[in-house]
Design a protein around this motif. Sequence first.
Motif, mmCIF file in Angstrom:
data_model
loop_
_atom_site.group_PDB
_atom_site.id
_atom_site.type_symbol
_atom_site.label_atom_id
_atom_site.label_comp_id
_atom_site.label_asym_id
_atom_site.label_seq_id
_atom_site.Cartn_x
_atom_site.Cartn_y
_atom_site.Cartn_z
ATOM 1 N N ARG A 197 0.830 -1.222 0.000
ATOM 2 C CA ARG A 197 0.000 0.000 0.000
ATOM 3 C C ARG A 197 0.858 1.263 0.000
ATOM 4 O O ARG A 197 0.515 2.248 -0.670
ATOM 5 C CB ARG A 197 -0.927 -0.009 1.215
ATOM 6 N N LEU B 177 0.498 4.144 -2.765
ATOM 7 C CA LEU B 177 0.219 5.527 -2.390
ATOM 8 C C LEU B 177 1.288 6.469 -2.921
ATOM 9 O O LEU B 177 0.986 7.560 -3.412
ATOM 10 C CB LEU B 177 0.123 5.655 -0.864
ATOM 11 N N GLU C 36 -6.528 8.039 0.086
ATOM 12 C CA GLU C 36 -6.678 6.777 0.827
ATOM 13 C C GLU C 36 -7.903 6.008 0.341
ATOM 14 O O GLU C 36 -7.861 4.788 0.137
ATOM 15 C CB GLU C 36 -6.782 7.059 2.325
ATOM 16 N N ASP D 117 -8.159 2.403 -1.654
ATOM 17 C CA ASP D 117 -9.056 1.330 -1.204
ATOM 18 C C ASP D 117 -9.850 0.780 -2.390
ATOM 19 O O ASP D 117 -9.990 -0.447 -2.557
ATOM 20 C CB ASP D 117 -10.030 1.856 -0.140
#
Length: 258
Positions: free
Chosen positions: A74, A78, A234, A238
């Motif tokens: 992740r 990001l 974020e 997801d």
Amino acid sequence: MSDLVQCIDHGDIREIRMARAPVNALDTALCRALIHDLDTAIGDGVRGIVLSGGERIFSAGMDVPHLLSHGDNRAALLDSWQAFFGVARTLAGSRVPVVAAISGHAPAGGCVLALCCDYRVMARSVDPARPFAIGLNETQVGLVVPEGIQRLMRRVVGNYRAERLLVAGEMVAAERALELGLVDELTEQSNVRARALQWLQQLLALPQQPMLRTRAIAREDLVEALSPQFIELERFVDAWQEPDTQAALQALVAKLRK
């Protein structure tokens, strides 16, 4: 300057040309190189910038295989998306005018970068049956278009037309893009960069401070659209991990490999 970006000075205007073969796919390194060279141009005191790309593809958008290579990491995912949105914010917040010289197709992330510029000059294909196209085709590959990016599209084509284009993930042929206001003018492919320079030179002939201040006021909504509250990174990541999104992205990569 890196080997991913070429910088060419035209007097007090700097052309920043994406040069990541074969299609200027926006991976983390290219995005960071663009941020660096855009910031450097401002620091060097240029009065205007032309953002250009390849002869048939301005930029193919985000490098999906590169993003998928992050797997479940992740933090890396990001970081890649932050680099991309960092380029968009740098263009939107530029203190000097920026023209997109679009010499070919500009899907997805390529379209986003163009929408962050002051003006868009796009190539007219020599083959009318195979026009160059521009648009945000995210939904076709399983991605949600964040509110901030939707605002960029609404800003140039209006609310209802933006809704139709965004929900369908429609790519728009150059001639229709001109009709909708998605691009500002069309010209021959060989003339795109020259025309971008001419437009900038005409703008820069105006009294500088009144023009720049008026421009800054007019673009406040563009800068706001790319603020973290409207990108919701974020939440976006997801959604990237959702099974149907991953399936659509894997199908896209399989198609690209053929």
